[in-house]
Enzyme design. Structure first.
Site, short mmCIF file in Angstrom:
data_model
loop_
_atom_site.label_atom_id
_atom_site.label_comp_id
_atom_site.label_asym_id
_atom_site.label_seq_id
_atom_site.Cartn_x
_atom_site.Cartn_y
_atom_site.Cartn_z
N CYS A 36 50.37 29.51 15.05
CA CYS A 36 49.85 28.77 16.21
C CYS A 36 48.72 29.59 16.79
CB CYS A 36 50.96 28.55 17.23
SG CYS A 36 50.38 27.72 18.73
N ASN B 170 46.28 28.98 19.20
CA ASN B 170 46.16 29.06 20.65
C ASN B 170 47.33 29.83 21.26
OD1 ASN B 170 43.70 27.69 21.07
ND2 ASN B 170 44.71 25.71 20.86
N ARG C 76 51.94 18.67 13.51
CA ARG C 76 53.23 18.60 12.86
C ARG C 76 54.34 19.08 13.80
NH1 ARG C 76 54.87 22.84 8.09
NH2 ARG C 76 54.31 24.21 9.81
N CYS D 253 44.39 22.20 19.15
CA CYS D 253 45.20 22.91 18.16
C CYS D 253 44.31 23.95 17.48
CB CYS D 253 45.75 21.93 17.12
SG CYS D 253 46.68 22.74 15.79
#
Length: 274
Positions: free
Chosen positions: A72, A74, A210, A218
């Site tokens: 991830c 961010n 997802r 994202c």
């Protein structure tokens, strides 16, 4: 159970962050889903910060459906900002399921993270069959029922597919996203981006994440989009990826490693009763 936590976001892509380094909080899948529920606390992902002997910390990501996420972007930048303030450091190295990520705290709530290499082999995505990942020839349909065939697959710690279209405003990501996320080609599901090349320095995107659904931004999708565009000759080494909430700057260095720079929010301390 009372949990001390933090709330942060990068361009509206928001996170609940729990520090497990001193007091370990063990959460069930149902509890993670509840915390992520916007009728309760609400976030795109829940992040756990764990102790690590070799790096500043290890971090785990959980999507709002309770499933584990390998990366991830961010979220990594948010945790780097938090730990940078705590440790009074401008470089933070975090270990994740997808590898060790180095972040630079640039000040004024700007953080840059090196995400690493984009992977494009079919079994690295992974796909359920051996195909050329530059064009999977998957059909999506716009708001006027016009069909478009394409899709470039890239793994940047998690699987992504990017559709480069003339005008992504003509596509409803809320409809296309879940259909492609659950496509039979993706045994681990995938993140879905519909992108429009404005010029070689700017790409506009819509993203379906997802396990989280519609998201304001994202980081890994921005990285995957920039990498795919660069490989196809559609973008330069440095490109801005524009979401509805702002831009992330993605740079690809001489070793093809991906660097992501963008803003993070203030750090908000919260209490969770669950």
């Amino acid at each position: 159970m009372n949990i001390k936590a933090f709330k942060m976001d990068g361009l509206g892509n928001d996170f609940v962050i729990i520090d497990n380094r001193e007091k370990v909080t063990n959460l069930t899948k149902d509890q993670i889903i509840k915390i992520c529920d916007r009728n309760f606390i609400g976030c795109d992902q829940l992040i756990l910060i764990n102790k690590d002997q070799n790096y500043d910390a290890s971090i785990e990501f959980f999507n709002s459906d309770g499933g584990i996420s390998g990366a991830c972007g961010n979220g990594t930048r948010c945790v780097a900002e938090l730990l940078g303030k705590e440790k009074n450091k401008d470089t933070i190295i975090l270990t994740t399921l997808s590898g060790h990520l180095k972040s630079h705290i640039l000040g004024e709530k700007l953080v840059s993270t090196e995400i690493g290499l984009g992977r494009t082999k079919w079994n690295e995505i992974p796909l359920s069959e051996e195909l050329e990942t530059k064009n999977l020839n998957i059909k999506i349909v716009d708001s006027n029922n016009n069909e478009f065939f394409g899709g470039t697959a890239v793994n940047v710690g998690n699987p992504h597919i990017i559709f480069f279209v003339e005008d992504n405003e003509q596509f409803k990501i809320e409809k296309v996203g879940p259909e492609i996320e659950n496509h039979k080609l993706f045994p681990e599901k995938c993140n879905v981006t519909i992108a429009t090349i404005v010029n070689k320095e700017l790409i506009k995107v819509k993203v379906w994440e997802r396990g989280a659904g519609l998201t304001k931004a994202c980081g890994t999708a921005a990285c995957a989009t920039a990498f795919a565009a660069k490989q196809a000759g559609l973008a330069s080494d440095k490109v801005n990826i524009e979401f509805s909430t702002g831009k992330l700057t993605i740079s690809i260095d001489e070793n093809d490693s991906i660097h992501m720079k963008g803003p993070v929010s203030d750090i908000k301390e919260i209490d969770i009763e669950i």
